[in-house]
Scaffold this motif. Sequence first.
Motif, PDB file in Angstrom:
ATOM      1  N   PRO A 184      -1.463  20.255  64.217  1.00  0.00           N
ATOM      2  CA  PRO A 184      -0.656  19.648  65.281  1.00  0.00           C
ATOM      3  C   PRO A 184       0.546  18.964  64.626  1.00  0.00           C
ATOM      4  O   PRO A 184       0.415  18.416  63.527  1.00  0.00           O
ATOM      5  CB  PRO A 184      -1.589  18.609  65.908  1.00  0.00           C
ATOM      6  CG  PRO A 184      -2.947  18.862  65.359  1.00  0.00           C
ATOM      7  CD  PRO A 184      -2.767  19.582  64.064  1.00  0.00           C
ATOM      8  N   ILE A 185       1.706  19.030  65.245  1.00  0.00           N
ATOM      9  CA  ILE A 185       2.902  18.482  64.593  1.00  0.00           C
ATOM     10  C   ILE A 185       3.201  17.066  65.069  1.00  0.00           C
ATOM     11  O   ILE A 185       3.438  16.166  64.281  1.00  0.00           O
ATOM     12  CB  ILE A 185       4.146  19.346  64.920  1.00  0.00           C
ATOM     13  CG1 ILE A 185       3.821  20.822  64.756  1.00  0.00           C
ATOM     14  CG2 ILE A 185       5.304  18.957  64.042  1.00  0.00           C
ATOM     15  CD1 ILE A 185       4.967  21.699  65.182  1.00  0.00           C
ATOM     16  N   ILE A 186       3.194  16.917  66.394  1.00  0.00           N
ATOM     17  CA  ILE A 186       3.720  15.675  66.955  1.00  0.00           C
ATOM     18  C   ILE A 186       2.564  14.782  67.381  1.00  0.00           C
ATOM     19  O   ILE A 186       1.681  15.221  68.104  1.00  0.00           O
ATOM     20  CB  ILE A 186       4.590  16.003  68.179  1.00  0.00           C
ATOM     21  CG1 ILE A 186       5.739  16.910  67.738  1.00  0.00           C
ATOM     22  CG2 ILE A 186       5.129  14.746  68.823  1.00  0.00           C
ATOM     23  CD1 ILE A 186       6.186  17.839  68.809  1.00  0.00           C
ATOM     24  N   ASP A 187       2.563  13.561  66.896  1.00  0.00           N
ATOM     25  CA  ASP A 187       1.501  12.653  67.320  1.00  0.00           C
ATOM     26  C   ASP A 187       2.101  11.344  67.826  1.00  0.00           C
ATOM     27  O   ASP A 187       3.314  11.147  67.821  1.00  0.00           O
ATOM     28  CB  ASP A 187       0.495  12.418  66.190  1.00  0.00           C
ATOM     29  CG  ASP A 187       1.158  11.834  64.965  1.00  0.00           C
ATOM     30  OD1 ASP A 187       2.332  11.397  65.060  1.00  0.00           O
ATOM     31  OD2 ASP A 187       0.525  11.809  63.896  1.00  0.00           O
ATOM     32  N   THR A 188       1.193  10.461  68.264  1.00  0.00           N
ATOM     33  CA  THR A 188       1.646   9.204  68.850  1.00  0.00           C
ATOM     34  C   THR A 188       2.428   8.367  67.841  1.00  0.00           C
ATOM     35  O   THR A 188       3.417   7.731  68.197  1.00  0.00           O
ATOM     36  CB  THR A 188       0.429   8.421  69.363  1.00  0.00           C
ATOM     37  OG1 THR A 188      -0.212   9.234  70.339  1.00  0.00           O
ATOM     38  CG2 THR A 188       0.824   7.120  69.999  1.00  0.00           C
ATOM     39  N   ALA A 189       1.985   8.386  66.575  1.00  0.00           N
ATOM     40  CA  ALA A 189       2.694   7.589  65.566  1.00  0.00           C
ATOM     41  C   ALA A 189       4.153   8.057  65.476  1.00  0.00           C
ATOM     42  O   ALA A 189       5.080   7.238  65.407  1.00  0.00           O
ATOM     43  CB  ALA A 189       2.003   7.725  64.218  1.00  0.00           C
ATOM     44  N   TYR A 190       4.351   9.372  65.521  1.00  0.00           N
ATOM     45  CA  TYR A 190       5.705   9.897  65.448  1.00  0.00           C
ATOM     46  C   TYR A 190       6.511   9.510  66.689  1.00  0.00           C
ATOM     47  O   TYR A 190       7.637   9.002  66.587  1.00  0.00           O
ATOM     48  CB  TYR A 190       5.665  11.421  65.297  1.00  0.00           C
ATOM     49  CG  TYR A 190       7.034  12.057  65.348  1.00  0.00           C
ATOM     50  CD1 TYR A 190       7.894  11.946  64.262  1.00  0.00           C
ATOM     51  CD2 TYR A 190       7.479  12.727  66.478  1.00  0.00           C
ATOM     52  CE1 TYR A 190       9.165  12.497  64.296  1.00  0.00           C
ATOM     53  CE2 TYR A 190       8.747  13.290  66.534  1.00  0.00           C
ATOM     54  CZ  TYR A 190       9.579  13.167  65.436  1.00  0.00           C
ATOM     55  OH  TYR A 190      10.834  13.705  65.478  1.00  0.00           O
TER      56      TYR A 190
END
Length: 421
Positions: A184-190
């Motif tokens: 997965p590339i995009i997470d909440t931290a990003y």
Amino acid sequence: MKSASSYNRLRAQVLLLAIVVALYLLYSNYSSTNSNDNSTPPYSLYADLNQKEEEIGQKFLESLELIETQKNPKFVLFRQHEGTDFGNQTQEILLHHHLALQSSRFYIYQPFYWKSRNEQLPLSAFLLGASQERAVPASFVEKLCPKGSDDVAHIKIQSTQEDLWNTALSALKRKEKCIIMDNPIIDTAYLSSPTAESIWPLFQKHLARWFQWSPQILDIVERTQAQLNLRRQFSNLHGEPYIALHLHRKEFLEHCKTAAQQHLGFMNWANLPAVLSTTLPPRLNPGNDSSVMEHCSPSLSRVMDAIDRQVRRKPYLRSVHIIHDGVASTDLRKLENALKNPGRAQRAGWTYGPIKSLTHSAMVPHEPEEVDFLVGADVELARRAEVFIGNGYSSLSSYIVALRMAGDLVVAGIPEAITLL
Ligand SMILES: *[C@@H]1O[C@H](CO)[C@@H](O)[C@H](O)[C@H]1NC(C)=O
Ligand SMILES: *[C@@H]1O[C@H](CO)[C@@H](O)[C@H](O)[C@H]1NC(C)=O
């Protein structure tokens, strides 16, 4: 003697059964006002939609063969986070669709994962844009991107937050026909980091253009607006302009305690500077536990302050619609008493007096088989409200904020119409 005691035993059993049935009815009645589970999902609709997705995908691929410039279409299949809830998942799908379009690849969409029943449902039952615009269902993967083919590249993105988006985009520009993302590339931290600001302008345009709910969700929204007399922002149809307020159930407190311990700030798009500046004072200080709790788990008086702020700005607002997934009825009653209190309204400077109408999620008119569409309908009702008051620590609020700020091709929302608690 014997028959008398067995008669008594029978009577006791019948009584017990009656109590159990009564408790069950009480419980199911209670939970049916709280988005329950004693409903039947519309499985035949889902089967039809699955089939329709296949047909549309097939026609779409056939049409590509007729267009000279589309003779060598490229595709991408992203890895989604597993087991995510409605808001996080729809948002991830929208971002993936955006990345695919930005890199001129066709988006291979996956079924929508329905967490509470652990089921895969057709994406088109929820989101239309991502399942229609330059997109084909995942059932085509084997055919389009056969395992082991030289034209299929498996990729993992490893990058700092600053470079993440561009790293992903350049990976997608590779020459292979198919790219399969293995992480997965995009997470909440990003999305919660300052870097996300740089991808917002284009994502905002993407949302304005391609974000679209399914007819099933929109149908409930229209019905709710008519029956609860809620008028859509920027429209002059009948109904009252309204404030949408997103409240959480008590369990959210645990999330807040974790956020306080870990000194976390707001989530995702709530951190966009224009949105962050809509926070009801005092300003959030993630380093200070009480500050986190104050914003994440706001008191009734804080919620009222947020409403006061918006009603003073737009005195004609006399309706409040609360979005929630099972807020305690005592909390709703307290809020209603405060909102409808003429003395309080006067003290707070509400020119036209107290709120006339208070409605909430459990009043949304729906059939038992429509329960899967209620979260989407809630989000859309909050998107369409004249004013939105949300919680910066909630991923669902942050998603609503993004959808409001993106607007549609005609109008985009303004930050002033948002207050973060
Ligand atoms: C959405 O994802 C984030 C990050 O994984 C998580 O903290 C949050 O609780 C999720 N939202 C919900 C409502 O589950
Ligand atoms: C921490 O936040 C609370 C709530 O906003 C505030 O009253 C308090 O003064 C803050 N403490 C410090 C040390 O800033």
